[in-house]
Design a protein around this motif. Structure first.
Motif, PDB file in Angstrom:
ATOM      1  N   ALA A  38       6.095   8.546  59.696  1.00 21.63           N
ATOM      2  CA  ALA A  38       7.212   8.873  59.756  1.00 21.63           C
ATOM      3  C   ALA A  38       8.167   6.948  59.525  1.00 21.63           C
ATOM      4  O   ALA A  38       8.854   6.240  58.513  1.00 21.63           O
ATOM      5  CB  ALA A  38       8.575   8.862  60.637  1.00 21.63           C
ATOM      6  N   ALA A  39       7.544   5.902  60.423  1.00 18.33           N
ATOM      7  CA  ALA A  39       8.128   4.826  60.818  1.00 18.33           C
ATOM      8  C   ALA A  39       7.452   4.408  59.144  1.00 18.33           C
ATOM      9  O   ALA A  39       8.165   3.132  58.480  1.00 18.33           O
ATOM     10  CB  ALA A  39       7.468   3.976  62.042  1.00 18.33           C
ATOM     11  N   ARG A  40       6.435   4.546  58.997  1.00 12.95           N
ATOM     12  CA  ARG A  40       5.427   3.910  57.756  1.00 12.95           C
ATOM     13  C   ARG A  40       5.852   4.616  56.819  1.00 12.95           C
ATOM     14  O   ARG A  40       6.321   3.197  55.517  1.00 12.95           O
ATOM     15  CB  ARG A  40       3.743   4.323  58.135  1.00 12.95           C
ATOM     16  CG  ARG A  40       2.857   3.574  57.084  1.00 12.95           C
ATOM     17  CD  ARG A  40       1.600   3.546  57.562  1.00 12.95           C
ATOM     18  NE  ARG A  40       1.129   3.112  56.033  1.00 12.95           N
ATOM     19  CZ  ARG A  40       0.452   1.758  56.671  1.00 12.95           C
ATOM     20  NH1 ARG A  40       0.465   1.469  57.331  1.00 12.95           N
ATOM     21  NH2 ARG A  40      -0.855   1.730  55.648  1.00 12.95           N
ATOM     22  N   LEU A  41       6.161   5.666  56.276  1.00  6.41           N
ATOM     23  CA  LEU A  41       7.090   5.447  55.204  1.00  6.41           C
ATOM     24  C   LEU A  41       8.229   5.538  55.086  1.00  6.41           C
ATOM     25  O   LEU A  41       8.743   6.128  54.222  1.00  6.41           O
ATOM     26  CB  LEU A  41       6.349   7.424  54.970  1.00  6.41           C
ATOM     27  CG  LEU A  41       4.384   7.669  55.153  1.00  6.41           C
ATOM     28  CD1 LEU A  41       4.545   9.462  54.642  1.00  6.41           C
ATOM     29  CD2 LEU A  41       4.289   6.889  54.071  1.00  6.41           C
ATOM     30  N   GLU A  42       9.058   4.982  55.604  1.00  6.25           N
ATOM     31  CA  GLU A  42      10.571   5.234  55.807  1.00  6.25           C
ATOM     32  C   GLU A  42      11.410   6.402  56.014  1.00  6.25           C
ATOM     33  O   GLU A  42      11.933   6.376  55.304  1.00  6.25           O
ATOM     34  CB  GLU A  42      10.973   4.107  55.633  1.00  6.25           C
ATOM     35  CG  GLU A  42      10.780   2.537  55.605  1.00  6.25           C
ATOM     36  CD  GLU A  42      11.341   1.625  54.877  1.00  6.25           C
ATOM     37  OE1 GLU A  42      11.288   1.876  53.978  1.00  6.25           O
ATOM     38  OE2 GLU A  42      10.542   0.449  55.312  1.00  6.25           O
ATOM     39  N   LEU A  43      10.618   7.788  56.584  1.00  8.74           N
ATOM     40  CA  LEU A  43      11.005   8.697  56.473  1.00  8.74           C
ATOM     41  C   LEU A  43      11.232   9.251  57.505  1.00  8.74           C
ATOM     42  O   LEU A  43      10.883   9.183  59.028  1.00  8.74           O
ATOM     43  CB  LEU A  43      10.149   9.591  55.628  1.00  8.74           C
ATOM     44  CG  LEU A  43       9.964   9.421  53.944  1.00  8.74           C
ATOM     45  CD1 LEU A  43       8.972  10.708  54.199  1.00  8.74           C
ATOM     46  CD2 LEU A  43      10.658   9.528  53.543  1.00  8.74           C
ATOM     47  N   SER A  44      12.368  10.593  57.480  1.00 11.46           N
ATOM     48  CA  SER A  44      12.499  11.191  59.285  1.00 11.46           C
ATOM     49  C   SER A  44      11.249  12.160  59.845  1.00 11.46           C
ATOM     50  O   SER A  44      10.419  12.013  58.886  1.00 11.46           O
ATOM     51  CB  SER A  44      13.709  11.919  59.204  1.00 11.46           C
ATOM     52  OG  SER A  44      12.911  13.729  58.156  1.00 11.46           O
ATOM     53  N   LEU A  45      11.380  11.772  60.951  1.00 13.00           N
ATOM     54  CA  LEU A  45      10.002  12.433  61.776  1.00 13.00           C
ATOM     55  C   LEU A  45       9.890  13.837  60.898  1.00 13.00           C
ATOM     56  O   LEU A  45       8.974  15.053  60.770  1.00 13.00           O
ATOM     57  CB  LEU A  45      10.747  12.793  63.231  1.00 13.00           C
ATOM     58  CG  LEU A  45       9.326  13.257  64.435  1.00 13.00           C
ATOM     59  CD1 LEU A  45       7.972  12.706  63.307  1.00 13.00           C
ATOM     60  CD2 LEU A  45       9.819  13.690  65.344  1.00 13.00           C
TER      61      LEU A  45
END
Length: 218
Positions: free
Chosen positions: A168-175
């Motif tokens: 999620a952090a790497r793709l800048e998306l929510s968990l």
């Protein structure tokens, strides 16, 4: 469980001796196998291989080409068929060369029916296993084609050992978005567990090579 060759399996014989071809043809048909015989390897190449389980009985001393050279050319051409080498004048270097090239067995004439049948059983099992693996890969690749670009990306990151929160952090998306993508990808790939999901990804060679295996930072 012992492997039992299919009676629809095909035994291919390449030998320039018509007497040997006739003898092996009769023997194999008595065992209820399908049989194809050729005096020259080019005849086999022109005809093509059967679609089912098959193996090649190949004589070393052919008129137009050395049998071991033909065996090597098959592999170089990507023609994957289990080979049993037969010869009336075999020696250890020949046997070593043939086995290193992937031959299932190396039989010196005269050989017993039992030795030949044992080699054929091993060769047809290898053919069966190879076809199953090829079919499994085709099925998996077809399922993989159904994944969205984002699902493929998540699958590669999961296979690289990242946790959902790291993805999620790497793709800048929510968990929750990552969990949905992963769940959808697992369903489409018919993976019943995370371990199977990763196994399928590794079978396809899918992982993000920029990530160190099982990297846990971030």
């Amino acid at each position: 469980m012992q492997f039992i060759p299919s009676k629809n399996a095909t035994i291919i014989v390449v030998d320039d001796d018509p007497g040997i071809r006739a003898s092996l043809d009769s023997l194999f048909r008595s065992w209820d196998f399908c049989v194809e015989t050729y005096s020259d390897p080019s005849e086999l190449l022109d005809t093509g291989l059967p679609s089912g389980d098959c193996c090649l009985i190949l004589d070393i001393h052919l008129k137009t080409i050395d049998g071991l050279e033909f065996q090597a050319s098959l592999e170089q051409s990507g023609i994957n068929i289990p080979v049993i080498i037969i010869t009336g004048h075999g020696d250890i270097p020949m046997a070593v060369r043939g086995m290193k090239a992937g031959a299932i067995d190396f039989l010196t004439k005269p050989f017993t029916d039992e030795a030949l049948l044992k080699g054929i059983n091993t060769a047809l099992k290898a053919s069966h296993d190879r076809r199953q693996i090829a079919q499994e890969r085709t099925n998996i690749e077809c399922r993989y084609e159904q994944l969205s670009a984002r699902e493929r990306e998540v699958m590669a990151l999961v296979a690289s050992g990242l946790l959902n929160k790291q993805i999620a952090a790497r793709l800048e998306l929510s968990l929750i978005t990552i969990k949905i993508h992963r769940a959808n990808a697992m369903k489409k790939m018919q993976a019943e567990s995370l371990a199977e999901f990763v196994r399928i990804a590794e079978f396809l060679g899918i992982r993000d090579e920029t990530i160190t295996r099982y990297h846990q930072n971030g």
